[in-house]
Design an enzyme around this catalytic site. Structure first.
Site, PDB file in Angstrom:
ATOM      1  N   GLU A   9      10.705  -4.728  -9.217  1.00  0.00           N
ATOM      2  CA  GLU A   9      10.510  -5.822  -9.983  1.00  0.00           C
ATOM      3  C   GLU A   9       9.344  -5.617 -10.929  1.00  0.00           C
ATOM      4  O   GLU A   9       9.413  -6.297 -11.984  1.00  0.00           O
ATOM      5  CB  GLU A   9      10.232  -7.046  -8.974  1.00  0.00           C
ATOM      6  CG  GLU A   9       9.799  -8.520  -9.855  1.00  0.00           C
ATOM      7  CD  GLU A   9      10.017  -9.541  -8.863  1.00  0.00           C
ATOM      8  OE1 GLU A   9      10.998  -9.616  -7.997  1.00  0.00           O
ATOM      9  OE2 GLU A   9       9.373 -10.408  -8.946  1.00  0.00           O
ATOM     10  N   ASP A 107      11.873  -8.215  -5.376  1.00  0.00           N
ATOM     11  CA  ASP A 107      11.335  -9.112  -4.392  1.00  0.00           C
ATOM     12  C   ASP A 107      12.585  -9.971  -3.767  1.00  0.00           C
ATOM     13  O   ASP A 107      13.399 -10.314  -4.650  1.00  0.00           O
ATOM     14  CB  ASP A 107      10.436 -10.267  -4.868  1.00  0.00           C
ATOM     15  CG  ASP A 107       9.114  -9.468  -5.140  1.00  0.00           C
ATOM     16  OD1 ASP A 107       8.783  -8.275  -4.965  1.00  0.00           O
ATOM     17  OD2 ASP A 107       8.052 -10.098  -5.923  1.00  0.00           O
ATOM     18  N   TYR A 314       4.798 -10.446   1.674  1.00  0.00           N
ATOM     19  CA  TYR A 314       5.362 -11.133   0.578  1.00  0.00           C
ATOM     20  C   TYR A 314       4.694 -12.809   0.644  1.00  0.00           C
ATOM     21  O   TYR A 314       5.109 -13.415   1.638  1.00  0.00           O
ATOM     22  CB  TYR A 314       6.762 -11.170   0.770  1.00  0.00           C
ATOM     23  CG  TYR A 314       7.295 -12.116  -0.673  1.00  0.00           C
ATOM     24  CD1 TYR A 314       7.426 -11.237  -1.867  1.00  0.00           C
ATOM     25  CD2 TYR A 314       8.312 -13.057  -0.669  1.00  0.00           C
ATOM     26  CE1 TYR A 314       7.885 -12.129  -2.998  1.00  0.00           C
ATOM     27  CE2 TYR A 314       8.738 -13.730  -1.503  1.00  0.00           C
ATOM     28  CZ  TYR A 314       8.615 -13.191  -2.746  1.00  0.00           C
ATOM     29  OH  TYR A 314       9.006 -13.821  -3.869  1.00  0.00           O
TER      30      TYR A 314
END
Ligand SMILES: [Zn+2]
Ligand SMILES: [Zn+2]
Length: 682
Positions: A9, A107, A314
């Site tokens: 990402e 992600d 995350y």
């Protein structure tokens, strides 16, 4: 031998993945680092994206509405501020050309699925069968290696839902914002206005509260207190307040001369104060706001960077679950190696049974936010705070409920009851794991027994007023949006931020400006569905259905188009009239925001109503007086940044002060008089 290209990402994430997967070499291309790993099957190239390399744009030029013909274009072609993305786009094109198959390692959420898919799809046109998905919740070596060994097949549901969300948001944003701006243009004014699928309902919630506050009329009431040398007790019957002034005076006159009181009742209540639940993003935002006054948006940015450093899991998660498979002991043992957390880690590790308290909310893709145990280095002050909060919360969820006690003493004076209360902690338990973030009252009272007589110092009668409903703070409105299932964890904070940028809201706690109120009432009057929670929530539910394969993106988008066409046709017919309503407020709002305060020169020279205002002419700006040309008083203004009135004057010289909001660099406030003493050390 095959070549696999993996898309990360962001550059930092791509580098983390490379470090986790083994020996790599770096190949630089167009100033972008790619990571090359030789595997048994062939060559793996890890190339970075920088967020959304592709964005939606309308197919045909023009400014009309409604528009539903949209296409994905490289972001640097549609946005001036995305010029830096060009080299990443070009590098991805160079790398992807070499690939036999692809891995999307962005992600694991709708946005990540879309970022990776768009890059691969629009650059190579590759078939979905050739795209694999890497799923991980932390950027630690173990998790990344594990995710790479267990690559999943193409995430059709999440990708489709991601595409649907972006198109839906584009439909709403572009069409309704254009409708508003066109209405204003019909009245020969220009103003950037916007609303959106989540922005509209969010602003309405805030506006509803603002209207309640404006309508609110306070009611007076009275409270009566008994003062003892060590504590105070409050008069209490069925309620602890008296609504009638005469009644309050009567009670007060019946007690006020008493010198003694008798303890008629002692009530002890033992209770447990339960362990807190693990953080999801909203939980973290709300705790960071109350502990450190850090805004939800800033907290999200900090959490994101802690995640990219591999320090926490995350953060854009809804989950309050801490599954055992993350390896509690392993994390605690790693945290034990950090000096600050040595003792607390040991304390938790010494427990016989490591079972954390968990919350109800789930997230299909990720667990709650937890520390990975990796050793942090070079954290900024704010990052250190957020990190510490996350670590301490992780410890706390393994704790035992604290034991608390409430004591209520009833004191009697001439048949009137007064109550004194105390709350104390009997057993701290999880409090010890969560210091210094435990917020509980600790008020102790002297020991008293039933029947005991006490000396009274005096009595007090206090008049108070009922208060208007509380304004939302940034973290409370983010919470409220989550509760109502509006928007996503990733976008809520930035939605609120956009309302500030548009001058629809200001200050903290949040006040809705007259412009914000007018936007809401205009939308309510002419297209109420745009600001209704129901419609937004309905589409939120449909997005979930797309993800789970129960509905198709095409059906959902068609449904949205029909709805919008209906609403907008209606709006267009009344464009001129709607615009006229908006223009009045826009003008008043501009005036209001330019107004800085009274002119001292006018005051000294006896002229009335001299008002200092921000004046813009020929690309310059300065402060001038409303009595010009009679008054020639002016002040210069800083060249850069957005100037906002502070509605306050300088303590030293009495000239208005302004706030300078700079996109890049620090915001500051200053007295506009360049000769003011406060400027001596500038
Ligand atoms: Zn003046
Ligand atoms: Zn001053």
């Amino acid at each position: 031998m095959t070549t696999t290209v993996m898309v990360g990402e962001k550059p930092k994430v791509a580098s983390k993945i490379a470090q986790a997967l083994g020996d790599y070499s770096i190949e630089e291309n167009r100033g972008v680092k790619n990571y090359i790993i030789n595997t048994d099957e062939g060559k793996l190239i890890i190339a970075p994206a920088v967020g959304h390399i592709f964005n939606l744009d309308q197919v045909e030029e023009g400014w009309d509405y409604p528009v539903f013909e949209v296409e994905w274009k490289p972001t640097f072609e549609t946005s001036d501020s995305a010029d830096y993305m060009k080299k990443y786009y070009n590098n991805l094109r160079d790398q992807l050309k070499k690939a036999d198959n692809y891995v999307n390692a962005c992600d694991f959420d709708l946005e990540g699925s879309l970022i990776g898919y768009n890059v691969i799809k629009h650059i190579t046109g590759a078939d979905k069968d050739l795209i694999q998905r890497m799923k991980f919740s932390t950027l630690t070596s173990g998790d990344l290696q594990d995710a790479f060994d267990n690559l999943e097949s193409f995430d059709e549901g999440m990708t489709e839902a991601g595409i649907a969300r972006h198109i839906l948001d584009y439909y709403y944003g572009i069409n309704v914002s254009r409708a508003l701006m066109k209405a204003v243009r019909k009245n020969d004014r220009y103003k950037t206005l916007s609303t959106g699928r989540v922005q509209g309902p969010a602003l309405k919630i805030l506006a509803d509260r603002e209207r309640e506050i404006q309508k609110f009329e306070p009611d007076p009431y009275w409270e009566i207190y008994l003062n003892h040398s060590e504590f105070e007790a409050q008069w209490e019957d069925e309620e602890d307040r008296i609504w009638d002034g005469d009644e309050a005076e009567k009670v007060f006159s019946e007690v006020k001369d008493a010198k003694k009181t008798v303890v008629t009742n002692v009530k002890v209540n033992n209770y447990k104060h339960n362990v807190p639940i693990p953080f999801n993003l909203t939980g973290l935002q709300s705790e960071a706001s109350s502990q450190f006054s850090i805004s939800p948006k800033r907290t999200q940015q900090i959490a994101q960077s802690l995640y990219e450093d591999g320090l926490i899991s995350y953060p854009r998660t809804e989950s309050q679950k801490l599954p055992a498979k993350i390896g509690y002991k392993n994390i605690l043992n790693k945290l034990k190696k950090q000096k600050n957390y040595k003792d607390l880690s040991k304390k938790v590790l010494n427990k016989k049974d490591l079972s954390p308290r968990q919350g109800k909310k789930k997230d299909d893709a990720h667990p709650c936010i937890y520390p990975t145990g990796e050793h942090p280095s070079n954290l900024s002050k704010q990052e250190r705070k957020i990190y510490d909060l996350i670590v301490k919360r992780f410890f706390a969820v393994f704790g035992k409920a604290a034991k608390r006690q409430t004591l209520t003493f009833t004191l009697e004076v001439n048949n009137h009851d007064f109550k004194a209360k105390s709350k104390i902690t009997k057993e701290r338990n999880w409090y010890d794991l969560y210091e210094p973030y435990v917020r509980v009252d600790e008020a102790d009272l002297p020991e008293m027994e039933e029947g005991q007589t006490l000396q009274v110092e005096d009595f007090e009668k206090i008049e108070k007023e009922t208060k208007p409903p509380r304004r939302y703070s940034q973290s409370r409105i983010v919470n409220e949006l989550e509760k109502k299932n509006l928007g996503t964890k990733a976008t809520r904070a930035s939605t609120i931020d956009r309302l500030y940028n548009r001058n629809y809201i200001e200050n903290e706690p949040i006040e809705v400006t007259p412009l914000g109120l007018t936007i809401v009432s205009t939308l309510e009057d002419h297209c109420s569905e745009i600001v209704s929670e129901e419609l937004t929530r309905k589409f939120e539910e449909k997005m979930r259905a797309i993800r789970d394969g129960e509905e198709t993106r095409e059906d959902v988008l068609e449904d949205a188009q029909d709805k919008l066409i209906e609403v907008l046709t209606n709006f267009k017919e009344k464009e001129k009239e709607i615009g006229a309503e908006l223009v009045d407020t826009i003008d008043a709002d501009r005036k209001r925001r330019r107004r800085l305060g009274p002119c001292q020169v006018c005051e000294e020279e006896g002229r009335e109503d001299g008002i200092l205002r921000i004046i813009k002419s020929n690309g310059n700006r300065f402060v001038g007086c409303s009595n010009y040309p009679d008054c020639e008083n002016t002040y210069p203004l800083p060249r850069n940044g957005k100037i906002k009135s502070l509605d306050e004057t300088c303590d030293v010289c009495g000239t208005p002060r302004v706030y300078v909001d700079r996109k890049k660099g620090k915001n500051y406030s200053l007295c506009i008089d360049p000769d003011c003493e406060t400027k001596d050390d500038w």
